[in-house]
Design a protein around this motif. Sequence first.
Motif, mmCIF file in Angstrom:
data_model
loop_
_atom_site.group_PDB
_atom_site.id
_atom_site.type_symbol
_atom_site.label_atom_id
_atom_site.label_comp_id
_atom_site.label_asym_id
_atom_site.label_seq_id
_atom_site.Cartn_x
_atom_site.Cartn_y
_atom_site.Cartn_z
ATOM 1 N N UNK A 120 76.223 -39.253 29.218
ATOM 2 C CA UNK A 120 76.962 -39.765 28.247
ATOM 3 C C UNK A 120 78.121 -38.615 27.635
ATOM 4 N N UNK A 121 79.027 -38.706 28.011
ATOM 5 C CA UNK A 121 79.881 -37.269 27.502
ATOM 6 C C UNK A 121 79.757 -37.258 26.046
ATOM 7 N N UNK A 122 80.100 -36.112 25.514
ATOM 8 C CA UNK A 122 80.112 -35.820 24.046
ATOM 9 C C UNK A 122 80.990 -36.788 23.305
ATOM 10 N N UNK A 123 82.268 -37.130 23.593
ATOM 11 C CA UNK A 123 82.805 -38.034 22.980
ATOM 12 C C UNK A 123 82.728 -39.511 22.950
ATOM 13 N N UNK A 124 81.523 -39.878 23.579
ATOM 14 C CA UNK A 124 81.311 -41.348 23.547
ATOM 15 C C UNK A 124 79.968 -41.493 22.672
ATOM 16 N N UNK A 125 79.202 -40.597 22.167
ATOM 17 C CA UNK A 125 78.129 -40.819 21.356
ATOM 18 C C UNK A 125 78.376 -41.599 19.980
ATOM 19 N N UNK A 126 79.538 -41.275 19.481
ATOM 20 C CA UNK A 126 79.968 -41.888 18.250
ATOM 21 C C UNK A 126 80.080 -43.357 18.539
ATOM 22 N N UNK A 127 80.523 -43.668 19.619
ATOM 23 C CA UNK A 127 80.594 -45.339 19.916
ATOM 24 C C UNK A 127 79.630 -46.047 20.140
ATOM 25 N N UNK A 128 78.365 -45.115 20.096
ATOM 26 C CA UNK A 128 77.164 -45.858 20.437
ATOM 27 C C UNK A 128 76.215 -45.774 19.162
ATOM 28 N N UNK A 129 76.815 -45.441 18.083
ATOM 29 C CA UNK A 129 75.906 -45.368 16.771
ATOM 30 C C UNK A 129 75.850 -46.800 16.003
ATOM 31 N N UNK A 137 63.874 -43.207 34.562
ATOM 32 C CA UNK A 137 63.480 -43.893 33.472
ATOM 33 C C UNK A 137 63.294 -43.004 31.997
ATOM 34 N N UNK A 138 62.632 -41.677 32.595
ATOM 35 C CA UNK A 138 62.477 -40.665 31.398
ATOM 36 C C UNK A 138 63.835 -40.405 30.597
ATOM 37 N N UNK A 139 64.904 -40.213 31.475
ATOM 38 C CA UNK A 139 66.159 -39.598 31.193
ATOM 39 C C UNK A 139 66.582 -40.904 30.222
ATOM 40 N N UNK A 140 66.682 -41.955 30.609
ATOM 41 C CA UNK A 140 67.001 -43.338 30.010
ATOM 42 C C UNK A 140 66.310 -43.317 28.546
ATOM 43 N N UNK A 141 65.265 -43.056 28.499
ATOM 44 C CA UNK A 141 64.365 -43.099 27.169
ATOM 45 C C UNK A 141 64.921 -41.932 26.242
ATOM 46 N N UNK A 142 65.073 -41.019 26.936
ATOM 47 C CA UNK A 142 65.334 -39.772 25.947
ATOM 48 C C UNK A 142 66.827 -39.943 25.437
ATOM 49 N N UNK A 143 67.722 -40.503 26.320
ATOM 50 C CA UNK A 143 69.038 -40.996 25.787
ATOM 51 C C UNK A 143 69.010 -42.081 24.826
ATOM 52 N N UNK A 144 68.003 -43.298 25.127
ATOM 53 C CA UNK A 144 68.189 -44.246 23.962
ATOM 54 C C UNK A 144 67.633 -43.727 22.592
ATOM 55 N N UNK A 145 66.596 -42.670 22.746
ATOM 56 C CA UNK A 145 65.846 -42.424 21.527
ATOM 57 C C UNK A 145 67.084 -41.636 20.513
ATOM 58 N N UNK A 146 67.996 -40.997 21.237
ATOM 59 C CA UNK A 146 69.107 -40.212 20.639
ATOM 60 C C UNK A 146 69.926 -41.257 19.868
ATOM 61 N N UNK A 147 70.288 -42.221 20.762
ATOM 62 C CA UNK A 147 71.412 -43.203 20.057
ATOM 63 C C UNK A 147 70.586 -43.915 19.234
ATOM 64 N N UNK A 148 69.291 -44.514 19.260
ATOM 65 C CA UNK A 148 68.551 -45.085 18.023
ATOM 66 C C UNK A 148 69.069 -46.444 17.960
ATOM 67 N N UNK A 149 69.212 -47.335 18.963
ATOM 68 C CA UNK A 149 69.387 -48.599 18.860
ATOM 69 C C UNK A 149 68.078 -49.546 18.587
ATOM 70 N N UNK A 150 68.151 -50.557 17.662
ATOM 71 C CA UNK A 150 66.852 -51.278 17.282
ATOM 72 C C UNK A 150 66.519 -51.734 18.563
#
Length: 277
Positions: free
Chosen positions: A198-207, A228-241
């Motif tokens: 996920x590029x740096x400029x896209x993280x804001x769109x995922x908040x 799976x582990x990489x996806x979990x790490x990204x998902x934890x950073x995004x913090x969706x419900x």
Amino acid sequence: MSQSPPPSSPKKDIVTRDIAGRLLFLGTGTSMGVPVVGCGCDVCQSTNPKNKRLRCSVIFGLPGGNLLIDTPPDLRTQLLNNGIGIIHAVAFTHSHADHLFGLDDVRLFQFYLGHAVPIYCEPNVDAKIRKVYDYAFSNEVQTHIGSRPALDMREIGTTPFEALGSEIIPIRLQHGPKFEVLGFRVGNVAYCTDTNKIPDESWEKLQGLDVLVLDALRPDPHPTHFSVEEAVEAAQKIGAKQTYFTHISCRLEHERTNHWLPEGMELAYDGLEIPLT
């Protein structure tokens, strides 16, 4: 530009399931699908329907109709399996075969709509569509109306656009080091398949997401998909419900994987419906 305009009167007796206000998963599998032809693993031989995965696609049920994301080769079967009788528009994440090569199946909907089917895609996807489906853009006289798709090509990038009464927010993603794709956000639901960065400029769109749908191909790393582990790490950073993983290979058994995943994360499955918020 619309091609081969169909008859002006839309068909009246369309039988379709109403998914307004919902996100419907048509397919959650990798490019080979699950079961994989000839594979004898326990997942491919499983009788659990949640281990049966057609190629990736979803529908956003929007106020103005059904927005289909990608047209995989399984599209006709997916629509029949889920009782979907009409598609009002299509948006593409990218041009790979498992996301594109069912496009001719939308040819039916030009008659139901009474006009060409709107197609939202980036210029490189537009170019691939015009190459692969060159007959849809031919100046040759048709043998009969409906012998080719009527497509209304609409260019998009990373700027939000309106479709079917909703704002659609494209999200830039990397699918390997040299290939860019799009995810899409509608309200507080984001769909991000086929990515491993996920590029740096896209993280804001995922908040502020209620629901994140994210690529998670297999247990071990892959050059173009999240493990799976990489996806979990990204998902934890995004913090969706709630997070659902998609583009799943036969290396991930549904129940065993869900038992391992953190709370608020699970594998999606074909036919899953979630509310749009």
